[in-house]
Design an enzyme around this catalytic site. Structure first.
Site, short mmCIF file in Angstrom:
data_model
loop_
_atom_site.label_atom_id
_atom_site.label_comp_id
_atom_site.label_asym_id
_atom_site.label_seq_id
_atom_site.Cartn_x
_atom_site.Cartn_y
_atom_site.Cartn_z
N ASN A 154 -3.46 2.39 -10.06
CA ASN A 154 -4.23 1.69 -9.04
C ASN A 154 -4.84 0.43 -9.66
O ASN A 154 -4.97 0.34 -10.88
CB ASN A 154 -5.32 2.62 -8.51
N GLU B 186 -6.47 1.46 -13.08
CA GLU B 186 -6.78 2.87 -13.25
C GLU B 186 -5.49 3.68 -13.25
O GLU B 186 -4.76 3.71 -12.25
CB GLU B 186 -7.71 3.34 -12.13
N HIS C 68 -11.81 9.38 1.00
CA HIS C 68 -10.97 8.20 1.20
C HIS C 68 -11.14 7.54 2.56
O HIS C 68 -10.50 6.52 2.84
CB HIS C 68 -9.49 8.58 0.99
N TYR D 257 0.86 -1.17 0.00
CA TYR D 257 0.00 0.00 0.00
C TYR D 257 0.90 1.23 0.00
O TYR D 257 1.63 1.47 0.96
CB TYR D 257 -0.88 0.01 1.24
N TYR E 71 -12.42 -4.88 1.25
CA TYR E 71 -12.77 -3.60 0.65
C TYR E 71 -12.80 -3.70 -0.87
O TYR E 71 -13.69 -3.14 -1.53
CB TYR E 71 -11.78 -2.52 1.09
N LYS E 72 -11.85 -4.42 -1.44
CA LYS E 72 -11.81 -4.60 -2.89
C LYS E 72 -12.86 -5.59 -3.39
O LYS E 72 -13.07 -5.73 -4.59
CB LYS E 72 -10.41 -5.07 -3.33
N ARG F 156 0.06 7.87 -11.20
CA ARG F 156 0.12 6.66 -10.39
C ARG F 156 -0.84 5.64 -10.99
O ARG F 156 -1.73 6.01 -11.77
CB ARG F 156 -0.21 6.92 -8.92
#
Length: 329
Positions: A220, A262, A188, A28, A313-314, A218
């Site tokens: 994701n 993403e 977030h 992370y 969460y994912k 970045r």
């Protein structure tokens, strides 16, 4: 009925693979790096430009974008006072596109009078910068109808960054209508560990200090909640995709699970000072990833090493072990 992007393209050649070559476990991090730099991967390369049109799929993606905007205009949210930043956003991107894709796109400027031509979509539009009546749509919507990226604008208010304007048609289980106006921290807050481990605060400070002469990016990732290349898995479209994963898992059809990637770009706009946060979404099926051994092995290991709270969460807790096993068999 939505139109998925075409299935025949070999996406892996330009896929922005989200993991470092030597990464073997879940990590992370903010993982921000300078943009406009080519990056080689086991499948090809990516990253030369801010906007990746999508090759043969560009027309399909833009048709879907325009369909969604016509059906649901609330996918565009512009809070009071943000229109100057939207014009700034439009001109920044049109200038960049004309430089990076000159064979398809041209921009002619005569003071505030502008002519934009996009031969791939048949766009030929003359307008006056700052004059909303000279465009059929507001400047953010006009831009969103020309590029495949979702577009967000954030500005500092009261010592915090706030999401004050956006055009989002390809969200991953969130709603632009709900999130508009929220602070960076509020948006977030549901993500495990981000706030507790200080990642949200560091990311917000990065955006506040973002210079106007540098562009960053970045990458994701998650496993998509849709069992196809459907890009729009927003909360507004939940009935369209909500049963995809339970069905695929029940059928043991792990090859059609999609790795959703993403690619985000961060730009300090030169005139308004607002920060644009763009999101370009890519999909690759596990079947395609399995064909590249380095990616196959790496993704399987990262899926299995993802902490349980983050996996939950994912939305992959219930099937990540089976998906990883399928990749390695």
């Amino acid at each position: 009925m939505s139109t998925n992007i075409s299935e025949g393209t070999k996406y892996t050649t330009t896929l922005p693979w989200p993991f470092a070559e030597d990464q073997q476990d879940f990590q992370y991090s903010v993982n921000v790096e300078p943009a406009r730099m080519r990056k080689k991967t086991a499948g090809g390369e990516w990253g030369a430009n801010i906007v990746d049109l999508g090759g043969d799929d560009y027309a399909h993606i833009m048709k879907e974008r325009r369909r969604i905007l016509a059906a649901d205009p609330d996918r565009v949210q512009i809070l009071p006072g943000m229109m100057p930043a939207c014009w700034d956003l439009l001109m920044y991107y049109l200038r960049d596109l004309a430089i990076t894709h000159p064979e398809h796109m041209q921009l002619h400027e005569d003071g505030d009078l502008v002519r934009w031509q996009n031969h791939l979509l048949g766009t030929d539009q003359t307008f006056v910068v700052g004059d909303e009546s000279s465009l059929q749509h507001d400047p953010m919507t006009f831009l969103g109808r020309e590029i495949p990226d979702d577009l967000l604008l954030v500005k500092e208010r009261g010592g915090q960054m706030h999401f004050d304007a956006g055009l989002v048609t390809f969200a991953a289980a969130w709603s632009v209508t709900f999130d508009a106006g929220m602070s960076f921290t509020e948006i977030h807050q549901p993500v495990p560990r981000l706030t507790r481990e200080g990642i949200t605060s560091r990311a917000e400070q990065f955006l506040m200090r973002l210079p106007a002469d540098q562009v960053f990016r970045r990458v994701n990732w998650t496993l998509s909640a849709s069992g196809s290349r459907k890009l729009d898995i927003s909360l507004e479209e939940l009935p369209e995709w909500g049963q995809d994963i339970p069905r695929l898992v029940a059928e043991r059809n792990f090859g059609n699970l999609q790795l959703r990637i993403e690619l985000e770009h961060f730009i300090r706009l030169p005139m308004s000072g607002a920060v644009t946060f763009s999101i370009r979404t890519y999909m690759a099926s596990l079947e395609e990833i399995k064909a590249i051994p380095a990616w196959r092995d790496q993704l399987a290991q990262i899926l299995m090493s993802t902490p349980e709270d983050i996996a939950a969460y994912k939305g992959v807790s219930d099937y990540r072990a089976a998906a990883a096993a399928w990749l390695l068999n």
